[in-house]
Design a protein around this motif. Structure first.
Motif, PDB file in Angstrom:
ATOM      1  N   ALA A 136       0.833  -1.212   0.000  1.00  0.00           N
ATOM      2  CA  ALA A 136       0.000   0.000   0.000  1.00  0.00           C
ATOM      3  C   ALA A 136       0.864   1.257   0.000  1.00  0.00           C
ATOM      4  O   ALA A 136       0.564   2.236  -0.688  1.00  0.00           O
ATOM      5  N   ARG A 137       1.948   1.238   0.776  1.00  0.00           N
ATOM      6  CA  ARG A 137       2.834   2.403   0.825  1.00  0.00           C
ATOM      7  C   ARG A 137       3.505   2.645  -0.526  1.00  0.00           C
ATOM      8  O   ARG A 137       3.687   3.805  -0.939  1.00  0.00           O
ATOM      9  N   PHE A 188      -5.645   2.462  -0.980  1.00  0.00           N
ATOM     10  CA  PHE A 188      -6.819   2.393  -0.109  1.00  0.00           C
ATOM     11  C   PHE A 188      -7.340   0.958  -0.028  1.00  0.00           C
ATOM     12  O   PHE A 188      -7.637   0.451   1.068  1.00  0.00           O
ATOM     13  N   GLU A 189      -7.447   0.291  -1.166  1.00  0.00           N
ATOM     14  CA  GLU A 189      -7.969  -1.076  -1.183  1.00  0.00           C
ATOM     15  C   GLU A 189      -7.048  -2.043  -0.445  1.00  0.00           C
ATOM     16  O   GLU A 189      -7.522  -2.935   0.275  1.00  0.00           O
ATOM     17  N   GLU A 190      -5.731  -1.882  -0.600  1.00  0.00           N
ATOM     18  CA  GLU A 190      -4.800  -2.777   0.101  1.00  0.00           C
ATOM     19  C   GLU A 190      -4.865  -2.566   1.623  1.00  0.00           C
ATOM     20  O   GLU A 190      -4.811  -3.530   2.393  1.00  0.00           O
ATOM     21  N   ASP A 246      -6.437  -7.677  10.255  1.00  0.00           N
ATOM     22  CA  ASP A 246      -5.987  -7.169  11.555  1.00  0.00           C
ATOM     23  C   ASP A 246      -6.566  -5.775  11.746  1.00  0.00           C
ATOM     24  O   ASP A 246      -5.939  -4.771  11.407  1.00  0.00           O
ATOM     25  N   ARG A 247      -7.782  -5.715  12.289  1.00  0.00           N
ATOM     26  CA  ARG A 247      -8.517  -4.446  12.335  1.00  0.00           C
ATOM     27  C   ARG A 247      -7.918  -3.439  13.309  1.00  0.00           C
ATOM     28  O   ARG A 247      -8.291  -2.263  13.282  1.00  0.00           O
ATOM     29  N   ARG A 248      -6.999  -3.862  14.172  1.00  0.00           N
ATOM     30  CA  ARG A 248      -6.372  -2.943  15.122  1.00  0.00           C
ATOM     31  C   ARG A 248      -4.942  -2.568  14.725  1.00  0.00           C
ATOM     32  O   ARG A 248      -4.207  -1.990  15.533  1.00  0.00           O
ATOM     33  N   ASN A 249      -4.554  -2.877  13.518  1.00  0.00           N
ATOM     34  CA  ASN A 249      -3.177  -2.615  13.114  1.00  0.00           C
ATOM     35  C   ASN A 249      -2.931  -1.106  13.017  1.00  0.00           C
ATOM     36  O   ASN A 249      -3.562  -0.411  12.212  1.00  0.00           O
ATOM     37  N   ILE A 250      -2.029  -0.611  13.822  1.00  0.00           N
ATOM     38  CA  ILE A 250      -1.785   0.831  13.915  1.00  0.00           C
ATOM     39  C   ILE A 250      -1.234   1.388  12.607  1.00  0.00           C
ATOM     40  O   ILE A 250      -1.629   2.474  12.157  1.00  0.00           O
ATOM     41  N   TYR A 270      -1.746   4.822   7.745  1.00  0.00           N
ATOM     42  CA  TYR A 270      -1.638   5.090   6.309  1.00  0.00           C
ATOM     43  C   TYR A 270      -3.008   5.251   5.657  1.00  0.00           C
ATOM     44  O   TYR A 270      -3.166   6.008   4.695  1.00  0.00           O
ATOM     45  N   LEU A 271      -4.007   4.578   6.212  1.00  0.00           N
ATOM     46  CA  LEU A 271      -5.363   4.783   5.709  1.00  0.00           C
ATOM     47  C   LEU A 271      -5.812   6.219   5.959  1.00  0.00           C
ATOM     48  O   LEU A 271      -6.493   6.822   5.123  1.00  0.00           O
TER      49      LEU A 271
END
Length: 324
Positions: free
Chosen positions: A77-78, A90-92, A100-104, A109-110
């Protein structure tokens, strides 16, 4: 000795077979981890070299085999973001958060991608309609976000000049005036918003809060009942209605609303305080003691700071009467 030698010869293949199976097991267990760490290292190196195309190729190849490798997906994504490919980035990131919904890092980056999307769309909006109500609304909200209340009000007024029936902006002006304790002006804007669009919780609650501060409790109760009908699960709405009923002397009617607020927000200290007062005034001393006991427990356990989920909007004015 000959027999002993034969036993050694027979044992050796068994140990060799055991070692072979152990090696296979280690390869099975550690192989994916090694592959993932290797891919992460390669993608990191190419990303920091600025070779974004190679980063994308390496990451996509790896993710075909290990789709749940979140760190590599974030690097992908980066790399997409660095190339200006916002949609792909955005999609990645969305896929990474699905694993991993809590990934900081993914959330960070989102937020960058979302901000860039927002800026691009804002620039399009300004180019298409530079003096539109929406542009002035956005400028007003931006000014309000940095605490420039005067600038914010000016932009909101320009938005209303462009669209006199703009309910959202009228509501924002009403909220701003209420925060300044200018309740009559706030009420005027809330009523304009209500006439310009469908009644919603924010308008009904805001009107109820303003009338409560003005100690005009019948009007407050009328609007707060509407707010509760629109959002029955709002602890703030239930408490505000219970408070207005209490201040108006309708103690029996206040109690169910206060209890409903406390079911929704069990740490609302104002709710226990007012409930204890209502029970006490009605002569229900045991229930009053239970409410005050709960308040004392919260006070003892409280960490310094305002309790989560509480809202003081409907408080602050003295009781009109101390009647039963």
């Amino acid at each position: 000795m000959k027999t002993h030698g034969s036993m050694i010869q027979l044992a050796a293949p068994r140990w060799s077979l055991h070692a072979l199976w152990l090696t296979v097991l280690l390869v099975f267990v550690l192989g994916p981890a090694h592959g993932q760490s290797s891919a992460l290292a390669e993608c990191t190196q190419t990303l920091y070299r600025g070779d974004y195309g190679t980063t994308v190729q390496l990451a996509e190849k790896h993710l075909r085999q290990y789709p749940k490798d979140v760190p590599v997906r974030i690097l992908l994504a980066r790399a997409e973001l660095a190339q200006g490919k916002l949609r792909e980035a955005f999609e990645e990131l969305q896929r990474a958060l699905a694993f991993d919904r809590r990934n900081i890092d993914a959330l960070y980056y989102l937020s960058l991608v979302s901000r860039e999307f927002s800026q691009r769309e804002y620039q399009r909006l300004v180019a298409l309609a530079p003096d539109s109500a929406r542009v002035h609304q956005l400028l007003g909200e931006a000014a309000l976000a940095v605490g420039d209340v005067t600038e914010a009000e000016g932009e909101f007024q320009k938005a209303l000049e462009a669209n006199p029936h703009f309910a959202e902006v009228a509501t924002e002006l009403a909220e701003m005036k209420r925060s300044q304790s200018k309740f009559d002006e706030a009420i005027s804007y809330y009523l304009d918003a209500e006439r310009s669009g469908a009644l919603n919780y924010d308008i009904a609650y805001g009107l109820g809060a303003c009338y409560t501060y003005k100690q005009e409790y019948p009007q407050a109760i009328e609007w707060l009942r509407k707010a509760v009908d629109l959002a029955p699960d709002s602890a703030a709405g239930r408490f505000a209605l219970g408070n207005a009923l209490f201040q108006d002397g309708q103690l029996k009617a206040a109690i169910p609303e206060l209890n409903a607020a406390l079911r929704l927000e069990p740490r609302m200290k104002q709710g226990y305080f007012l409930l204890g007062r209502a029970y006490s005034k009605l002569g229900r001393q045991e229930e009053a003691k239970a409410a005050i006991k709960k308040l004392d427990e919260l006070n003892r356990a409280e960490v310094p700071g305002r309790e989560k989920g509480s809202r003081d909007d409907a408080l602050g004015k003295p009781e009109r009467n101390d009647r039963r």
